[in-house]
Design an enzyme around this catalytic site. Structure first.
Site, PDB file in Angstrom:
ATOM      1  N   ARG A  27       0.832  -1.210   0.000  1.00 25.81           N
ATOM      2  CA  ARG A  27       0.000   0.000   0.000  1.00 25.81           C
ATOM      3  C   ARG A  27       0.867   1.260   0.000  1.00 25.81           C
ATOM      4  O   ARG A  27       0.393   2.328  -0.373  1.00 25.81           O
ATOM      5  CB  ARG A  27      -0.943  -0.003   1.209  1.00 25.81           C
ATOM      6  CG  ARG A  27      -2.073  -1.034   1.071  1.00 25.81           C
ATOM      7  CD  ARG A  27      -3.190  -0.802   2.077  1.00 25.81           C
ATOM      8  NE  ARG A  27      -2.778  -1.109   3.428  1.00 25.81           N
ATOM      9  CZ  ARG A  27      -2.969  -2.296   4.020  1.00 25.81           C
ATOM     10  NH1 ARG A  27      -3.597  -3.262   3.363  1.00 25.81           N
ATOM     11  NH2 ARG A  27      -2.566  -2.505   5.252  1.00 25.81           N
ATOM     12  N   ASN A  47      -3.740 -17.926  13.987  1.00 29.49           N
ATOM     13  CA  ASN A  47      -3.172 -18.745  15.090  1.00 29.49           C
ATOM     14  C   ASN A  47      -4.106 -18.708  16.301  1.00 29.49           C
ATOM     15  O   ASN A  47      -4.306 -19.715  16.969  1.00 29.49           O
ATOM     16  CB  ASN A  47      -1.829 -18.225  15.622  1.00 29.49           C
ATOM     17  CG  ASN A  47      -0.956 -17.571  14.620  1.00 29.49           C
ATOM     18  OD1 ASN A  47      -1.430 -16.774  13.844  1.00 29.49           O
ATOM     19  ND2 ASN A  47       0.313 -17.899  14.650  1.00 29.49           N
ATOM     20  N   CYS A  48      -4.630 -17.499  16.565  1.00 31.76           N
ATOM     21  CA  CYS A  48      -5.389 -17.326  17.803  1.00 31.76           C
ATOM     22  C   CYS A  48      -6.705 -18.101  17.774  1.00 31.76           C
ATOM     23  O   CYS A  48      -7.311 -18.343  18.813  1.00 31.76           O
ATOM     24  CB  CYS A  48      -5.659 -15.835  18.034  1.00 31.76           C
ATOM     25  SG  CYS A  48      -4.150 -14.859  17.939  1.00 31.76           S
ATOM     26  N   PRO A 283      20.567  -1.940   9.236  1.00 29.62           N
ATOM     27  CA  PRO A 283      19.408  -1.110   8.866  1.00 29.62           C
ATOM     28  C   PRO A 283      18.644  -1.605   7.635  1.00 29.62           C
ATOM     29  O   PRO A 283      17.522  -1.151   7.388  1.00 29.62           O
ATOM     30  CB  PRO A 283      20.014   0.279   8.624  1.00 29.62           C
ATOM     31  CG  PRO A 283      21.482   0.092   8.563  1.00 29.62           C
ATOM     32  CD  PRO A 283      21.831  -1.202   9.233  1.00 29.62           C
ATOM     33  N   ALA A 287      12.890  -6.696  11.843  1.00 33.31           N
ATOM     34  CA  ALA A 287      12.349  -7.906  12.488  1.00 33.31           C
ATOM     35  C   ALA A 287      11.122  -7.502  13.285  1.00 33.31           C
ATOM     36  O   ALA A 287      11.068  -6.399  13.856  1.00 33.31           O
ATOM     37  CB  ALA A 287      13.393  -8.560  13.389  1.00 33.31           C
ATOM     38  N   ASP A 290       7.035 -12.235  17.368  1.00 32.85           N
ATOM     39  CA  ASP A 290       7.513 -13.021  18.511  1.00 32.85           C
ATOM     40  C   ASP A 290       9.028 -13.141  18.579  1.00 32.85           C
ATOM     41  O   ASP A 290       9.568 -13.538  19.612  1.00 32.85           O
ATOM     42  CB  ASP A 290       6.924 -14.442  18.448  1.00 32.85           C
ATOM     43  CG  ASP A 290       5.442 -14.463  18.775  1.00 32.85           C
ATOM     44  OD1 ASP A 290       4.871 -13.381  19.023  1.00 32.85           O
ATOM     45  OD2 ASP A 290       4.853 -15.562  18.763  1.00 32.85           O
TER      46      ASP A 290
HETATM   47  P1  FAD Z   1       3.891 -16.277  13.451  1.00 35.64           P
HETATM   48  O1  FAD Z   1       2.532 -15.736  13.299  1.00 35.64           O
HETATM   49  O2  FAD Z   1       4.043 -17.542  14.207  1.00 35.64           O
HETATM   50  O3  FAD Z   1       4.524 -16.490  12.019  1.00 35.64           O
HETATM   51  C1  FAD Z   1       5.853 -16.927  11.867  1.00 35.64           C
HETATM   52  C2  FAD Z   1       5.955 -17.722  10.580  1.00 35.64           C
HETATM   53  O4  FAD Z   1       7.298 -17.747  10.157  1.00 35.64           O
HETATM   54  C3  FAD Z   1       5.547 -19.184  10.753  1.00 35.64           C
HETATM   55  O5  FAD Z   1       4.476 -19.508   9.900  1.00 35.64           O
HETATM   56  C4  FAD Z   1       6.807 -19.960  10.418  1.00 35.64           C
HETATM   57  O6  FAD Z   1       6.540 -21.176   9.709  1.00 35.64           O
HETATM   58  C5  FAD Z   1       7.552 -18.990   9.519  1.00 35.64           C
HETATM   59  N1  FAD Z   1       9.006 -19.207   9.513  1.00 35.64           N
HETATM   60  C6  FAD Z   1       9.811 -19.370  10.579  1.00 35.64           C
HETATM   61  N2  FAD Z   1      11.094 -19.512  10.170  1.00 35.64           N
HETATM   62  C7  FAD Z   1      11.088 -19.430   8.825  1.00 35.64           C
HETATM   63  C8  FAD Z   1      12.109 -19.503   7.840  1.00 35.64           C
HETATM   64  N3  FAD Z   1      13.387 -19.647   8.167  1.00 35.64           N
HETATM   65  N4  FAD Z   1      11.744 -19.408   6.541  1.00 35.64           N
HETATM   66  C9  FAD Z   1      10.453 -19.238   6.191  1.00 35.64           C
HETATM   67  N5  FAD Z   1       9.454 -19.162   7.076  1.00 35.64           N
HETATM   68  C10 FAD Z   1       9.770 -19.242   8.388  1.00 35.64           C
HETATM   69  N6  FAD Z   1      -1.938 -13.756  20.628  1.00 35.64           N
HETATM   70  C11 FAD Z   1      -2.872 -12.877  21.075  1.00 35.64           C
HETATM   71  O7  FAD Z   1      -2.585 -11.690  21.163  1.00 35.64           O
HETATM   72  N7  FAD Z   1      -4.140 -13.301  21.398  1.00 35.64           N
HETATM   73  C12 FAD Z   1      -4.517 -14.599  21.305  1.00 35.64           C
HETATM   74  O8  FAD Z   1      -5.671 -14.953  21.588  1.00 35.64           O
HETATM   75  C13 FAD Z   1      -3.547 -15.545  20.878  1.00 35.64           C
HETATM   76  N8  FAD Z   1      -3.868 -16.846  20.784  1.00 35.64           N
HETATM   77  C14 FAD Z   1      -2.936 -17.723  20.314  1.00 35.64           C
HETATM   78  C15 FAD Z   1      -3.296 -19.059  20.201  1.00 35.64           C
HETATM   79  C16 FAD Z   1      -2.381 -19.969  19.701  1.00 35.64           C
HETATM   80  C17 FAD Z   1      -2.768 -21.409  19.602  1.00 35.64           C
HETATM   81  C18 FAD Z   1      -1.085 -19.526  19.296  1.00 35.64           C
HETATM   82  C19 FAD Z   1      -0.090 -20.497  18.745  1.00 35.64           C
HETATM   83  C20 FAD Z   1      -0.725 -18.207  19.414  1.00 35.64           C
HETATM   84  C21 FAD Z   1      -1.641 -17.288  19.926  1.00 35.64           C
HETATM   85  N9  FAD Z   1      -1.316 -15.943  20.073  1.00 35.64           N
HETATM   86  C22 FAD Z   1      -2.248 -15.055  20.531  1.00 35.64           C
HETATM   87  C23 FAD Z   1       0.055 -15.462  19.748  1.00 35.64           C
HETATM   88  C24 FAD Z   1       0.140 -14.909  18.336  1.00 35.64           C
HETATM   89  O9  FAD Z   1      -0.439 -15.790  17.449  1.00 35.64           O
HETATM   90  C25 FAD Z   1       1.585 -14.650  18.000  1.00 35.64           C
HETATM   91  O10 FAD Z   1       2.095 -13.714  18.910  1.00 35.64           O
HETATM   92  C26 FAD Z   1       1.766 -14.103  16.589  1.00 35.64           C
HETATM   93  O11 FAD Z   1       1.285 -15.011  15.644  1.00 35.64           O
HETATM   94  C27 FAD Z   1       3.237 -13.818  16.306  1.00 35.64           C
HETATM   95  O12 FAD Z   1       3.376 -13.393  14.991  1.00 35.64           O
HETATM   96  P2  FAD Z   1       4.729 -13.641  14.188  1.00 35.64           P
HETATM   97  O13 FAD Z   1       4.524 -13.064  12.827  1.00 35.64           O
HETATM   98  O14 FAD Z   1       5.871 -13.184  14.986  1.00 35.64           O
HETATM   99  O15 FAD Z   1       4.856 -15.220  14.122  1.00 35.64           O
END
Ligand code: FAD
Length: 557
Positions: A27, A47-48, A283, A287, A290
């Site tokens: 966007r 995920n949630c 830079p 990231a 999580d």
């Molecule tokens: P993610 O959403 O986990 O995405 C990371 C992605 O990176 C994954 O799909 C992984 O396969 C990919 N990856 C990793 N390494 C590589 C690589 N080297 N190459 C390519 N791909 C890669 N949070 C809330 O605030 N409220 C809730 O109710 C809540 N409920 C949840 C319930 C569950 C069951 C879970 C598991 C989590 C929950 N969370 C909740 C937490 C929330 O989902 C996470 O904080 C959020 O998804 C983090 O986002 P992210 O992008 O950092 O990681």
């Protein structure tokens, strides 16, 4: 489509943070080339929502797929490659090694800006049996499918959930919904670590009322495997639990390998260090989510907050900055979170008293009980609201609430107030919406703030819920009937409506604490005593309702 030859944005990880980053980047820059590499089969899934699909509240798996690779292609002109794992970053050359998980082939991809949104991985304890096929962690759709298939096909009778955090509790609720007898094991002596113990107790009660077998202060020691399946869960205490299925929810570890191998700076909490635009120590590399450490809005220092809200907001900022070299900054986070456990909701924001004590930071708390809307309007549900504030400045530091409807609203109001640096006096003056079906003219947020202001102003100083009462003159101002059910050891009993006529029974020179069910009558009594020459009077915040949970040994039943 023509691409801006000067900018290729590569995003590693295509779920919460990565998908937000990709959409925002597009966007903000129509011509950049934007690529997502995702090692698993799906991008942008919810995920949630996973526990609720396992439990059957979300009926269709399709509902969990928020945006497909096709939507990313057609609407956002983003190239999505699922089953593609990024294995190495070469920062000098600005290239990545990518392995196609389906073909096994690897190739090199260049980038101008790189966004790491690789998330975290569930912690699996290094014990025998943890790899048995009926022992699960829950992170993605693949895990979900396995757990759901096990429940649908094998029809387990007994489950053991290890870890009483948000995911563990959601799984307990959903396993119970599927008719599975469930035990919950937690190493700490309370569920929901971000809450103070007496507030968490309210959730423990909900679990017990639903026949969940609680093992608090006990750790997972071993899994004994019979015929290839984990059948017995052995705890540090020696207890042994039968299990047909085991769910491990003992926390997550940030996926920092890529960043670490590339020499990017990590912080004290083990996450990737980022600045306010989510840029790492390089830079050209951002990231989010999580995997990073962010600034805490109350404590100040770097923290890891593995929640969807910060991941999505950070993704949006990183996406914009990577696309246009400018963006708003990432605001500090407060760890605001909410969970439903059967008919109860628990929510929290900011600092707990427990955490403040650990930091050696002064904090006081006002605890109130209030209905979520006007008491005279049918259906009001009681909530317990704990407001935490700085004793000198009155700044709001945190809040926790447990109840039914309206818990989330109050915590969100207080989180907003903390975000803007409000004091309890600011909270007391908030102009909040009111009509009987929705709230009260004095909202629970106001009432908690009034109590806190009275405390700070010395009008009605509070005795904290877990303070020592020995050496104090304790005056219980509840009715005979209430006292006969439960009372505090050594307390005088004078019902509040008789207090003015029975002052002679008390010693005005002694430090005095007034007590009632929840704090309201104790406040009235404290004001009477003070205005009759009692120099040192406090009222017990949260009353007997919370004291019995904070200091059960003080209570006689
Ligand atoms: P993610 O959403 O986990 O995405 C990371 C992605 O990176 C994954 O799909 C992984 O396969 C990919 N990856 C990793 N390494 C590589 C690589 N080297 N190459 C390519 N791909 C890669 N949070 C809330 O605030 N409220 C809730 O109710 C809540 N409920 C949840 C319930 C569950 C069951 C879970 C598991 C989590 C929950 N969370 C909740 C937490 C929330 O989902 C996470 O904080 C959020 O998804 C983090 O986002 P992210 O992008 O950092 O990681």
């Amino acid at each position: 489509m023509n691409h801006d030859p000067s900018r290729t944005i590569v995003i590693v990880g295509g779920v919460a943070g990565g998908a937000s980053a990709a959409a925002r980047a597009r966007r903000c820059n129509e011509t950049a080339r934007i690529i997502i590499f995702e090692k698993d089969a799906h991008v942008s899934f919810a995920n949630c929502g996973l526990p609720y699909y396992i439990g059957g509240e979300i009926e269709q798996r399709q509902e969990l797929l928020v945006a497909s690779p096709e939507l990313f292609r057609d609407r956002f002109n983003v190239e999505v490659h699922t089953h593609h794992e990024v294995t190495t970053i070469d920062r000098a050359a600005q290239t990545l090694e990518v392995r196609n998980g389906e073909t096994g082939a690897s190739f090199t991809q260049s980038y101008d800006r790189l966004i790491l949104a690789v998330g975290a991985s569930p912690i699996v304890p290094p014990i025998a049996g943890a790899d048995a096929p009926n022992v699960f962690t829950l992170r993605n759709l693949e895990d979900t499918d396995k757990i759901k298939a096990c429940i649908d096909k094998d029809k387990p009778r007994r489950a053991v959930v290890v870890g009483a955090g948000f995911i563990g509790l959601e799984m307990v609720e959903q396993l119970h919904r599927r008719g599975i007898e469930t035990a919950l094991v937690e190493l700490a002596d309370q569920v929901l670590a971000p809450l103070d113990p007496e507030m968490a107790h309210l959730i423990q009660e909900a679990l017990e009322q639903h026949s969940v077998e609680l093992h608090l202060g006990d750790g997972l020691k071993a899994l004994s495997v019979t015929k290839g399946l984990a059948r017995r869960v052995e705890l540090s205490s020696g207890a042994v639990l039968d299990a047909d299925v085991v769910i491990l929810g003992i926390g997550v570890r940030p996926n920092t390998k890529l960043a670490n191998d590339a020499g990017l700076a990590l912080g004290p909490m083990g996450g990737v260090t980022v600045d306010e635009y989510m840029r790492t120590s390089d830079p050209a590399i951002y990231a989010v989510g999580d995997v990073v450490e962010v600034q805490h809005g109350v404590v100040g220092g770097p923290v890891r907050v593995p929640l969807a809200g910060p991941a999505n907001r950070a993704g949006r900022i990183a996406g914009q900055h990577a696309a246009s070299d400018t963006s708003p900054v990432m605001a500090p986070v407060l760890g605001t979170a909410v969970v439903r456990v059967f008919d109860r909701t628990a929510a929290t924001t900011g600092l707990s008293v427990k955490h403040a004590r650990k930091l050696g930071r002064p904090a006081r708390a006002a605890i109130i009980l209030a209905k979520h809307h006007a008491g005279y309007y049918p259906g009001g549900q009681v909530m317990t609201l704990k407001l935490i504030y700085d004793p000198t400045s009155g700044k709001v530091l945190g809040a926790q609430a447990v109840g039914g409807e309206g818990v989330d609203k109050r915590i969100d109001v207080i989180a907003t107030a903390i975000h803007f640096g409000a004091t309890v006096r600011d909270l007391a003056g908030l102009d909040l919406a009111y009509a009987p079906p929705f709230g009260s003219a004095k909202d629970p947020v106001h009432v908690a703030a009034f109590v806190a202001c009275n405390d700070l102003d010395g009008l009605s100083p509070l005795c904290q819920v877990d303070e020592e009462l020995a050496e104090r003159q304790v005056v219980d101002v509840r009715s005979e009937q209430e006292v006969s059910r439960m009372h505090l050891r050594g307390a005088h009993h004078i019902p509040v409506d008789q207090l003015r006529n029975r002052l002679g029974e008390l010693d005005p020179a002694l430090p005095t604490v007034t007590v009632c069910h929840s704090g309201q009558r104790a406040h009235v009594a404290a004001r009477i005593l003070r205005q009759h020459g009692f120099g040192n009077v406090t009222d017990l915040t949260g009353g007997m309702f919370m004291r019995q949970r904070a200091k059960p040994d003080d209570v006689v039943r």
